[in-house]
Design an enzyme around this catalytic site. Structure first.
Site, short mmCIF file in Angstrom:
data_model
loop_
_atom_site.label_atom_id
_atom_site.label_comp_id
_atom_site.label_asym_id
_atom_site.label_seq_id
_atom_site.Cartn_x
_atom_site.Cartn_y
_atom_site.Cartn_z
N HIS A 18 0.84 -1.21 0.00
CA HIS A 18 0.00 0.00 0.00
C HIS A 18 0.87 1.25 0.00
CE1 HIS A 18 -3.13 -2.57 2.33
NE2 HIS A 18 -3.60 -2.41 1.12
N LYS A 42 -17.40 -6.75 6.03
CA LYS A 42 -16.17 -7.48 6.36
C LYS A 42 -15.95 -7.43 7.86
CE LYS A 42 -13.18 -7.02 2.30
NZ LYS A 42 -11.91 -6.41 1.86
N ARG A 91 -2.01 -5.93 -8.48
CA ARG A 91 -0.99 -6.91 -8.16
C ARG A 91 -0.87 -7.98 -9.22
NH1 ARG A 91 -3.31 -7.31 -2.25
NH2 ARG A 91 -5.05 -6.68 -3.54
N SER A 129 -3.07 -7.58 2.83
CA SER A 129 -3.32 -7.47 4.27
C SER A 129 -3.72 -8.84 4.84
CB SER A 129 -4.43 -6.46 4.56
OG SER A 129 -4.03 -5.19 4.15
P1 ADP Z 1 -5.93 -5.82 0.51
O1 ADP Z 1 -6.82 -6.01 1.70
O2 ADP Z 1 -6.21 -6.76 -0.63
O3 ADP Z 1 -4.48 -5.73 0.82
P2 ADP Z 1 -7.05 -3.12 0.23
O4 ADP Z 1 -8.51 -3.16 0.01
O5 ADP Z 1 -6.60 -2.58 1.53
O6 ADP Z 1 -6.35 -4.49 -0.12
O7 ADP Z 1 -6.33 -2.38 -0.98
C1 ADP Z 1 -6.36 -1.03 -1.29
C2 ADP Z 1 -5.66 -0.84 -2.63
O8 ADP Z 1 -4.27 -1.18 -2.53
C3 ADP Z 1 -6.20 -1.67 -3.78
O9 ADP Z 1 -6.18 -0.89 -4.95
C4 ADP Z 1 -5.20 -2.81 -3.89
O10 ADP Z 1 -5.16 -3.34 -5.20
C5 ADP Z 1 -3.92 -2.09 -3.55
N1 ADP Z 1 -2.89 -2.99 -3.06
C6 ADP Z 1 -2.93 -3.77 -1.96
N2 ADP Z 1 -1.78 -4.47 -1.81
C7 ADP Z 1 -0.98 -4.11 -2.85
C8 ADP Z 1 0.32 -4.50 -3.29
N3 ADP Z 1 1.03 -5.39 -2.61
N4 ADP Z 1 0.81 -3.94 -4.42
C9 ADP Z 1 0.06 -3.06 -5.10
N5 ADP Z 1 -1.17 -2.65 -4.75
C10 ADP Z 1 -1.69 -3.17 -3.65
#
Ligand code: ADP
Length: 163
Positions: A18, A42, A91, A129
């Site tokens: 992130h 969630k 990703r 996450s």
């Molecule tokens: P997650 O729970 O899947 O980690 P979130 O809903 O918190 O994801 O994600 C917020 C944004 O950050 C989304 O656009 C997601 O694609 C992006 N994101 C999450 N992890 C990564 C990563 N490792 N690399 C690139 N973008 C990411």
């Protein structure tokens, strides 16, 4: 005109993946608002307040990054903040289908708002996450995946829940 982008997500908790997207976005836009989605469907590990606090601390070195939260439709929040863009990270192919659907819907709801996608840093392509929570739950190290302060917060959460 100031360019404002919203970077939405659950951030439960914020990872290095992130932060990579947020800091790269902050180089392109005048202001980036990281918006924590308060999603009642969630079951989160961290409360919205905890997620915001971790994001604030880990983006403190980025002066044009603001942290906030929102309920309801993302596009309404984007308009309310006078933002013109949504930033998302991609990703893998598995992210693509969902993100294409979201971007298309958001464009239908408001043509003025553009969604920008950034490819993940290769180092973080496997990182989410959920994976971090799964690892931390079993007390394995997550220091390569999240900032130190997030690692501490995870340790604390799971120490209590394992008691
Ligand atoms: P997650 O729970 O899947 O980690 P979130 O809903 O918190 O994801 O994600 C917020 C944004 O950050 C989304 O656009 C997601 O694609 C992006 N994101 C999450 N992890 C990564 C990563 N490792 N690399 C690139 N973008 C990411």
């Amino acid at each position: 005109m100031t360019s404002i982008a919203v970077c939405p997500g659950s951030f439960d908790p914020v990872t290095l993946g992130h932060l990579d997207i947020i800091s790269r976005g902050a180089k392109v836009f005048d202001k980036v608002i990281v918006a924590v989605l308060n999603n009642r469907n969630k079951q989160p590990l961290f409360t919205v307040e905890e997620r915001i606090e971790l994001l604030r601390q880990t983006t403190a070195d980025l002066p044009n990054v603001e942290v906030d939260h929102f309920n309801g439709l993302l596009i309404d929040y984007v308009k309310q903040k006078n933002a013109s863009a949504i930033i998302k990270g991609l990703r893998a192919v598995s992210d693509f289908e969902y993100e294409l659907q979201m971007a298309s819907i958001n464009r239908k709801l408001d043509e003025e708002v553009e969604t920008f996608f950034m490819m993940t840093n290769n180092n973080y392509s496997y990182l989410s996450s959920s994976i971090v929570k799964e690892i931390a739950k079993y007390q394995a190290p997550v220091s390569d995946l999240v900032p130190e302060i997030v690692e501490g917060a995870l340790r604390k959460k799971f120490a209590f829940s394992n008691e």
